[in-house]
Write an enzyme that holds these catalytic residues in place. Structure first.
Site, PDB file in Angstrom:
ATOM      1  N   TYR A  81      23.841  -7.357 -11.462  1.00 32.43           N
ATOM      2  CA  TYR A  81      22.379  -7.245 -11.396  1.00 32.43           C
ATOM      3  C   TYR A  81      21.723  -7.229 -12.777  1.00 32.43           C
ATOM      4  O   TYR A  81      20.503  -7.264 -12.883  1.00 32.43           O
ATOM      5  CB  TYR A  81      21.963  -6.002 -10.600  1.00 32.43           C
ATOM      6  CG  TYR A  81      22.003  -6.229  -9.102  1.00 32.43           C
ATOM      7  CD1 TYR A  81      23.202  -6.511  -8.460  1.00 32.43           C
ATOM      8  CD2 TYR A  81      20.846  -6.163  -8.334  1.00 32.43           C
ATOM      9  CE1 TYR A  81      23.244  -6.717  -7.087  1.00 32.43           C
ATOM     10  CE2 TYR A  81      20.882  -6.378  -6.965  1.00 32.43           C
ATOM     11  CZ  TYR A  81      22.087  -6.647  -6.351  1.00 32.43           C
ATOM     12  OH  TYR A  81      22.121  -6.861  -4.998  1.00 32.43           O
TER      13      TYR A  81
ATOM     14  N   GLU B 177      17.430   4.039   1.377  1.00 33.94           N
ATOM     15  CA  GLU B 177      16.120   3.762   1.994  1.00 33.94           C
ATOM     16  C   GLU B 177      15.924   4.607   3.259  1.00 33.94           C
ATOM     17  O   GLU B 177      14.819   5.068   3.540  1.00 33.94           O
ATOM     18  CB  GLU B 177      16.001   2.270   2.318  1.00 33.94           C
ATOM     19  CG  GLU B 177      14.615   1.876   2.795  1.00 33.94           C
ATOM     20  CD  GLU B 177      14.445   0.374   2.855  1.00 33.94           C
ATOM     21  OE1 GLU B 177      14.034  -0.212   1.836  1.00 33.94           O
ATOM     22  OE2 GLU B 177      14.747  -0.214   3.913  1.00 33.94           O
TER      23      GLU B 177
HETATM   24  C1  5GW Z   1      23.609  -3.455  -4.272  1.00 31.65           C
HETATM   25  C2  5GW Z   1      24.169  -3.798  -3.041  1.00 31.65           C
HETATM   26  C3  5GW Z   1      25.425  -4.351  -2.967  1.00 31.65           C
HETATM   27  C4  5GW Z   1      26.139  -4.560  -4.108  1.00 31.65           C
HETATM   28  C5  5GW Z   1      25.575  -4.228  -5.330  1.00 31.65           C
HETATM   29  C6  5GW Z   1      24.318  -3.665  -5.419  1.00 31.65           C
HETATM   30  C7  5GW Z   1      23.744  -3.327  -6.706  1.00 31.65           C
HETATM   31  C8  5GW Z   1      22.473  -2.762  -6.786  1.00 31.65           C
HETATM   32  C9  5GW Z   1      24.404  -3.604  -7.936  1.00 31.65           C
HETATM   33  O1  5GW Z   1      25.547  -4.096  -8.012  1.00 31.65           O
HETATM   34  N1  5GW Z   1      23.801  -3.314  -9.123  1.00 31.65           N
HETATM   35  C10 5GW Z   1      22.545  -2.753  -9.163  1.00 31.65           C
HETATM   36  O2  5GW Z   1      22.036  -2.535 -10.256  1.00 31.65           O
HETATM   37  N2  5GW Z   1      21.911  -2.445  -7.980  1.00 31.65           N
HETATM   38  C11 5GW Z   1      20.594  -1.797  -8.055  1.00 31.65           C
HETATM   39  O3  5GW Z   1      20.220  -1.296  -6.795  1.00 31.65           O
HETATM   40  C12 5GW Z   1      19.510  -2.785  -8.459  1.00 31.65           C
HETATM   41  O4  5GW Z   1      18.474  -2.128  -9.159  1.00 31.65           O
HETATM   42  C13 5GW Z   1      19.039  -3.262  -7.120  1.00 31.65           C
HETATM   43  O5  5GW Z   1      17.768  -3.878  -7.172  1.00 31.65           O
HETATM   44  C14 5GW Z   1      19.054  -1.974  -6.336  1.00 31.65           C
HETATM   45  C15 5GW Z   1      19.066  -2.116  -4.803  1.00 31.65           C
HETATM   46  O6  5GW Z   1      20.010  -3.068  -4.402  1.00 31.65           O
HETATM   47  P1  5GW Z   1      19.552  -4.458  -3.766  1.00 31.65           P
HETATM   48  O7  5GW Z   1      18.421  -4.982  -4.574  1.00 31.65           O
HETATM   49  O8  5GW Z   1      20.723  -5.351  -3.648  1.00 31.65           O
HETATM   50  O9  5GW Z   1      19.059  -4.050  -2.341  1.00 31.65           O
HETATM   51  P2  5GW Z   1      18.115  -4.961  -1.407  1.00 31.65           P
HETATM   52  O10 5GW Z   1      17.898  -4.109  -0.181  1.00 31.65           O
HETATM   53  O11 5GW Z   1      16.833  -5.205  -2.136  1.00 31.65           O
HETATM   54  O12 5GW Z   1      18.831  -6.244  -1.130  1.00 31.65           O
END
Ligand code: 5GW
Ligand code: MN
Length: 344
Positions: free
Chosen positions: A118, A295
């Site tokens: 990310y 969430e």
């Molecule tokens: C999150 C889900 C599965 C695997 C990895 C992650 C993950 C999230 C990651 O590897 N690294 C990371 O920094 N995050 C943080 O959590 C980011 O700020 C990310 O925006 C936040 C939420 O995860 P998202 O964005 O994947 O969740 P959705 O519901 O927006 O898809």
């Protein structure tokens, strides 16, 4: 002499007929005039007094409701006030100049996690924040990453600070999500009270696309989920298993909020993150996990601790979503991502 003057008058029937003709003529005049009055009224445009010319909040609100082409949809999120009188922030509901003056001295933090893959979202996120997030105010970015040395810093305006903090790269994504709440409890307790007044927490896989300013500041602020804003509460994706700490019973809850943007006073976010972190740990001990992880816990917390300000889906939008016609300003947009690729 007697009776001669009578002979000089016209016959009686002639007098009556003259009167009748005269009355009909008068009536005709009246009808014509009323016609003219009506016509004049229709042709005149309605002129509002000056103070009404500016489009009112009520009018904006009505326009949004008129867009609904079915009465079956729930309009609660289209209101400008919740039932507990928290404002729901839509375009047109605030005067940014007044608010900017009020927040002249306010210090604002933006908390964001960018671990593992990310990290690729971080630079576009920060660059777009420089363009649209709290422009002209004191901003501190709290960036948490496992690759501090790889971070490319954006060009930043005066009064804005970038803090980079090291954080462990958890293997399981559930742990990444949990780490976020845990980190929040530590920083909102120890460091942030000395540095900022308000904290905004955001996902990193997003970009600011339009103004996001001090209108979003409040004691406890959450954003309505853009996919569920016209749903009945029965359709909200709360955690429904009573065994989970994130449980929300049917019949409870007002809006379903999205965890990609929330915020508040630092001490309020401390309380929120403590409660959510505790809930996640309790679930983990039982070897369960809430439907939408943090969430779900956030939503449970906000059912029992109502936000003091609510952000409309203008503040989290995704270009593929239906009902986009309601969203005049798409201020904070989800970035397209390959879930498979980015999470491995
Ligand atoms: C999150 C889900 C599965 C695997 C990895 C992650 C993950 C999230 C990651 O590897 N690294 C990371 O920094 N995050 C943080 O959590 C980011 O700020 C990310 O925006 C936040 C939420 O995860 P998202 O964005 O994947 O969740 P959705 O519901 O927006 O898809
Ligand atoms: Mn996200």
């Amino acid at each position: 002499m007697h009776g001669t003057w009578k002979k000089m008058l016209p016959p009686r029937s002639y007098v009556i007929w003259t009167l009748v003709v005269f009355i009909v003529f008068l009536a005709g005049l009246c009808i014509q005039n009323t016609d003219r009055v009506f016509q004049a009224k229709q042709e005149q445009p309605i002129v509002f007094p000056d103070r009404l010319v500016e489009k009112s909040i009520e009018l904006e609100h009505c326009e949004r409701k008129l867009l609904l082409n079915t009465v079956k949809k729930r309009t609660m999120a289209l209101n400008v006030l919740s039932t507990w009188l928290a404002p729901i922030i839509w375009d047109g509901t605030y005067d940014i100049n007044v608010l900017n003056n009020q927040h002249n001295e306010t210090r604002i933090g933006l908390f964001v996690f960018a671990v593992k893959k990310y990290i690729r979202f971080l630079l576009p996120f920060l660059e777009s924040a420089e363009r649209y997030f709290m422009v002209g105010h004191k901003v501190t970015y709290y960036v948490f990453t496992d690759k501090v040395n790889d971070v490319v810093k954006p060009k930043m305006a005066e009064g804005r600070i970038l803090q980079l903090h090291d954080v462990a790269a958890d293997q399981r994504w559930q742990d990444v999500s949990m780490r976020r709440m845990e980190t929040l409890t530590v920083f909102t307790k120890e460091r942030m009270p000395k540095e900022i007044d308000y904290l905004v927490c955001a996902d990193v896989d997003m970009v600011f696309n339009d103004h996001v300013g001090v209108e979003i500041l409040g004691d406890l602020v959450a954003t309505i989920h853009p996919a569920l804003f016209l749903f009945e509460p029965e359709g909200f994706t709360y955690e429904r298993r009573p065994i989970s700490a994130a449980y929300v019973p049917h019949g409870q809850g007002d809006f379903y909020y999205m965890a990609a943007l929330y915020g508040g006073k630092v001490d309020e976010i401390y309380k929120l993150s403590m409660a959510c972190h505790k809930g996640i740990e309790e679930d983990k001990k039982k070897d369960i996990e809430a439907l939408w992880q943090e969430e779900s816990h956030l939503n449970r917390y906000l059912v029992y601790n109502k936000p003091t300000k609510i952000l409309s889906p203008e503040y989290i939008w995704d270009t593929d979503l239906p009902n986009g016609e309601f969203i005049k300003r798409k201020r904070f947009l989800a970035v397209r991502k390959n879930h498979q690729e980015v999470r491995n």
